[in-house]
Enzyme design. Structure first.
Site, PDB file in Angstrom:
ATOM      1  N   SER A  15      63.701 137.527  70.375  1.00  0.00           N
ATOM      2  CA  SER A  15      64.296 137.090  69.106  1.00  0.00           C
ATOM      3  C   SER A  15      65.817 137.043  69.209  1.00  0.00           C
ATOM      4  CB  SER A  15      63.911 138.053  67.978  1.00  0.00           C
ATOM      5  OG  SER A  15      62.520 138.066  67.804  1.00  0.00           O
ATOM      6  N   ARG A  38      71.455 141.272  64.052  1.00  0.00           N
ATOM      7  CA  ARG A  38      70.337 142.024  63.475  1.00  0.00           C
ATOM      8  C   ARG A  38      70.067 141.576  62.036  1.00  0.00           C
ATOM      9  NH1 ARG A  38      66.889 145.710  65.033  1.00  0.00           N
ATOM     10  NH2 ARG A  38      67.921 145.841  67.040  1.00  0.00           N
ATOM     11  N   HIS A  41      68.210 138.384  62.395  1.00  0.00           N
ATOM     12  CA  HIS A  41      66.863 138.746  62.856  1.00  0.00           C
ATOM     13  C   HIS A  41      65.968 139.162  61.680  1.00  0.00           C
ATOM     14  CE1 HIS A  41      64.126 141.951  64.609  1.00  0.00           C
ATOM     15  NE2 HIS A  41      63.812 140.919  65.351  1.00  0.00           N
TER      16      HIS A  41
END
Lengths: 206, 206
Positions: A15, A38, A41
């Protein structure tokens, strides 16, 4: 049905590779990049690359605060659920959320305010609560600001990312004016998952 | 600092007014609109108006399932935290999440799969677990599909909105092929807050 990736570690690694690739020429210093990626994500929303704001020194201050064993206060149980407690615990800290406490509900009703504000009033009574992670309630952030200006609390870090249409953007504009290490999301976006993602990005750096 | 809205009910009402206004000519049948707007309220992301997919009859099926007292299973504790338990409880149902259970961790390790999959294996062992709210793990959704195809579980509703870059979109494409009442988000977006928002929109309709 048998050819999907089942190894959690690989899923996350892949990812982040995709995110880095799709960000293209939009690059960040390493630790800032870890936070921004993040958040992307967690949301699959690349707009966060443009609206995530980290004050100078905030990441260093955040890491220090965790290492000192300070507690994290969240405005919602969702944000609390999302934060990795294992790393925090290894330094002696814990995640606390007062929003569902009975005394908080009583105080909110008496004072005709939000439970989020009453929860903040309770949070500052313990001075080991130094890291504030607010993903939902603008009123929590406004209340925290009032307490700071009155000298009642000195946070080591504020992750202030309330989401929404009434007061969220304004609460975050106020946060950016404060003399405190902060991480925020400009505008309406944010939320509990975003708040937890930012905190986790910091915990994983340590 | 004194002129911000502090009344939770008014904050939400005003937010939905703004969302409706900004959606402009993009209108929805009433109950679908309630779901779509609550997702936008949770994310401040209007793209959800275009990617939220509700199968025919899913809202009615969802309300029936709640009224029958079926339990909700979530893939994460974040989604569990975000769901309004009060309304559900009044019909006898509860929200369950097995991801952090010790036996689930053991099984995941033994089977070299994700904890999300092992948690789904556990969930289907109790047939009162009929509503599945999956906001994070594509593998949970894939596993649920396997169990359905093998005739081991017949969900009353699947809210399947995993977010992310590896498997999320694919898992949701598979969901749309199943003969089950479902609500999903096409593409990469979604998440635990979105999953909880959809479930809450349904609970508030009842």
């Amino acid at each position: 049905m048998d050819n999907y990736v089942k190894t959690p570690h690989l899923i996350e690694e892949k990812s982040f590779e995709i995110i880095t690739e799709e960000l293209g020429e939009k690059t960040f210093p390493e630790e800032i990049g870890k936070i921004v990626k993040r958040v992307i994500h967690t949301t699959a929303d690349f707009e966060y690359a443009d609206i995530t704001i980290i004050s100078d020194g905030a990441i260093e201050a955040a890491k220090e605060a965790v290492k000192k064993g300070y507690n994290i206060v969240t405005d919602t149980n969702m944000a609390k659920s999302g934060i990795n407690k294992r790393i925090l615990k290894s330094f002696g800290g814990e995640v606390r959320c007062f929003i569902a406490d009975e005394d908080v509900a009583v105080r909110a009703k008496e004072e005709k305010t939000t439970r989020a504000m009453a929860a903040m009033n309770k949070a500052i009574e313990d001075e080991t609560n130094k890291i504030f992670v607010i993903g939902n309630a603008p009123t929590a952030l406004f209340k925290l600001k009032e307490h700071m200006e009155a000298g009642r609390v000195k946070p080591a870090l504020i992750i202030g990312v309330p989401v929404g249409f009434v007061g969220a953007a304004e609460s975050k504009e106020e946060l950016e004016k404060l003399d405190v290490p902060y991480i925020t999301i400009r505008g309406r976006k944010g939320g509990s998952t975003v708040a937890a993602a930012i905190m986790n990005a910091i915990l994983y750096m340590i």
